[in-house]
Design an enzyme around this catalytic site. Structure first.
Site, PDB file in Angstrom:
ATOM      1  N   ALA A 259       0.837  -1.199   0.000  1.00  0.00           N
ATOM      2  CA  ALA A 259       0.000   0.000   0.000  1.00  0.00           C
ATOM      3  C   ALA A 259       0.867   1.242   0.000  1.00  0.00           C
ATOM      4  CB  ALA A 259      -0.921   0.023   1.212  1.00  0.00           C
ATOM      5  N   ASP A 260       0.478   2.209  -0.807  1.00  0.00           N
ATOM      6  CA  ASP A 260       1.114   3.514  -0.741  1.00  0.00           C
ATOM      7  C   ASP A 260       0.381   4.421   0.239  1.00  0.00           C
ATOM      8  OD1 ASP A 260       3.300   3.985  -3.084  1.00  0.00           O
ATOM      9  OD2 ASP A 260       1.849   2.453  -3.628  1.00  0.00           O
ATOM     10  N   ARG A 261      -0.889   4.114   0.489  1.00  0.00           N
ATOM     11  CA  ARG A 261      -1.659   4.891   1.468  1.00  0.00           C
ATOM     12  C   ARG A 261      -2.913   4.105   1.846  1.00  0.00           C
ATOM     13  NH1 ARG A 261      -2.111  10.840   2.355  1.00  0.00           N
ATOM     14  NH2 ARG A 261      -0.460  10.970   0.796  1.00  0.00           N
ATOM     15  N   ALA A 269      -4.817   3.001  -1.462  1.00  0.00           N
ATOM     16  CA  ALA A 269      -4.183   3.346  -2.732  1.00  0.00           C
ATOM     17  C   ALA A 269      -2.959   2.470  -2.914  1.00  0.00           C
ATOM     18  CB  ALA A 269      -3.779   4.818  -2.744  1.00  0.00           C
TER      19      ALA A 269
END
Length: 395
Positions: A259-261, A269
Site C-alpha cells: 500500500a502507498d496509502r 491506494a
C-alpha cells in the site's frame, strides 16, 4: 533476511540501487543531496513507499552531515530543514510514508533543547545531529517492521485460508514489488510470502508483470528467483483466468499487496491494477490482504476519495526500454533500446495508482497486528495506533 539491498547507508554516505537497470545489472547511484534524491524517486530508480521515505530522509541527512546548512541560528536551521523536506515531499505525493516521515523529522528538529544556544553554531549542530539520528532510526525500524508484518500476515492467512493443500500449504498472488527492493529489507506483501516460504507453508507464488512500468516482471520476479521461491509470472490480464482455472489445483488462498496509502476507513491506494485484482478475488472467494506498516496509514484522510492520484507521462504506455537480447538468446546489458509499443499519436491516461474500497479488503496487516473489517464494512485502526488516533481523530 534477504541479501538484496535497495539502500546502502553509513553516516555521511548514501547509495541507492538503480532499479531501472534490474534485473540485468546491479548499479548503485551515490545520493548526496536532496536534488539527487528527488530525481532518484521521481524517475523511479528507487520506488516503494517505505524506500522512498527512507531515501528522502537519509539524503537530506547526508547533505546536512556534509555541511549544506549554513544557517547561523536554531530557527534558521529549522527553516532550512523544513524547506528541503517540503521540496522532497513533492517527489511522490501519493505515498504517505514520505509525508509521515517528513512530519516526524520536522517535529524532531523542533524538539531539540537549544536553550542558551539559539544563536550559535552549537544550537544548529544539535538540531542537525538530532535530525540525522532520527532519519537513521527510520531506516533501522523499517526492517524490524517488515519482519513483524511477515510474521503476523503469514499466521493470519494460514488460520483464515479458504483453501489449503493436504499438507497445509497455500499459494498466493502478488502485484507490483513490495520486497527488499521496495523497503529496507524483507518487504511487506512479499515479506509475508517470504515468511510463508521460510516456514515451509508456501506452495507457490504468482506475480503479475504490473504494467505499464513492469515492477512485477523486472523486480518481483527477480526477487522470487533470487530467493529460490517457487513462482510463476503472469500478465496483469491473466489473473481472472488464473483464479478460474488454477485456484483449486494450486490452492490459491490470497492476493497479497502492499500500500502507498491506507486511509482511515481502510480504502487503499496501491499500484494501478490492484482494484481489479480485489474485484476478481472477491468473486472467486480468494482472500485479499493489504500489507502496510502503520506509517502508511493516513488517519487525516477519511476515505479514498481524498487521495491524490499521481498521473505519469504517456511514454510509459507507448514505449518500452530494455537491454537487448541477442540472436543467441543472451542479454547484452551494454545495449539498451527503446521501442514503440503503440501509435505515438494516441491519447494516453496513465494513473500510477488506483484506490481499492475497504469493502473488498479482508485484512490489513501491520507490524502491530492484523486489522479486519467491522460489521459496517470499514476498518478501525484505533486499537493499533491509539496515540495517533487520539491526536488526529479524537476519542
Amino acid at each position: 533476511m534477504s541479501g538484496l539491498q535497495a539502500i546502502r547507508y553509513s553516516r555521511g554516505k548514501l547509495e541507492v540501487l538503480d532499479q531501472l537497470k534490474l534485473p540485468h545489472e546491479h548499479h548503485y547511484d551515490e545520493v548526496s543531496t536532496s536534488e539527487e534524491a528527488f530525481d532518484s524517486i521521481k524517475s523511479m530508480r528507487v520506488r516503494g513507499a517505505p524506500a522512498i521515505a527512507i531515501v528522502a530522509a537519509l539524503a537530506h541527512g547526508v547533505e546536512l552531515h556534509n555541511g549544506s546548512c549554513k544557517a547561523p541560528t536554531a530557527d534558521e536551521t529549522i527553516s532550512y530543514i523544513d524547506s528541503r523536506l517540503d521540496y522532497l515531499k513533492q517527489s511522490r505525493p501519493t505515498a504517505v510514508d514520505l509525508t509521515n516521515a517528513i512530519t516526524h523529522l520536522k517535529t524532531t528538529a523542533r524538539g531539540v533543547d537549544v536553550s542558551g544556544k539559539e544563536n550559535s553554531a552549537s544550537g544548529r549542530d544539535a538540531i542537525i545531529d538530532a535530525y540525522i539520528t532520527a532519519a537513521e532510526e527510520i531506516f533501522r525500524k523499517d526492517t524490524e517492521t517488515n519482519l513483524l508484518i511477515g510474521e503476523h500476515g503469514s499466521k493470519w492467512l494460514l488460520q483464515n485460508a479458504p483453501t489449503k493443500s493436504t499438507d497445509g500449504k497455500v499459494s498466493v498472488l502478488t502485484h507490483c514489488n513490495t520486497g527488499s527492493l521496495a523497503t529496507s529489507g524483507h518487504g511487506t506483501a512479499l515479506g509475508i510470502i517470504r515468511s510463508l516460504h521460510s516456514a515451509g507453508h508456501l506452495n507457490h507464488a504468482f506475480c503479475t508483470e504490473t504494467r505499464p512500468y513492469n515492477q512485477g516482471s523486472r523486480l518481483t520476479a527477480f526477487e522470487l528467483v533470487y530467493e529460490k521461491i517457487p513462482s510463476t509470472l503472469i500478465t496483469d490480464s491473466m489473473a481472472g483466468a488464473l483464479f478460474a482455472l488454477k485456484k483449486a489445483e494450486k490452492n490459491i488462498a490470497a492476493v497479497i499487496v502492499g500500500a502507498d496509502r491506507v486511509v482511515r476507513n481502510g480504502d487503499t491506494a496501491n499500484k494501478i491494477g490492484t482494484y481489479s485484482l480485489a474485484v476478481l478475488a472477491k468473486y472467486h472467494g480468494v482472500k485479499f490482504i493489504v500489507a502496510a506498516p502503520t506509517t502508511s496509514i493516513d488517519l487525516h484522510t477519511e476515505t479514498g476519495a481524498g487521495i491524490k492520484i499521481e498521473e505519469r507521462k504517456a511514454e510509459e504506455l507507448t514505449q518500452i526500454s530494455g537491454a537487448v537480447v541477442g540472436k543467441d538468446g543472451k542479454v547484452d546489458v551494454s545495449r539498451t533500446e527503446c521501442v514503440a509499443t503503440a501509435h505515438q499519436g494516441i491519447d494516453v491516461w496513465n494513473p500510477a495508482f488506483d484506490v481499492t474500497p475497504a469493502e473488498l479488503i479482508d485484512a490489513v496487516v501491520t507490524e502491530r497486528g492484523v486489522v479486519v473489517k467491522g460489521n459496517d464494512g470499514s476498518f478501525d485502526f484505533k486499537h493499533i495506533m491509539p496515540e495517533r488516533w487520539a491526536e488526529i481523530v479524537g476519542s
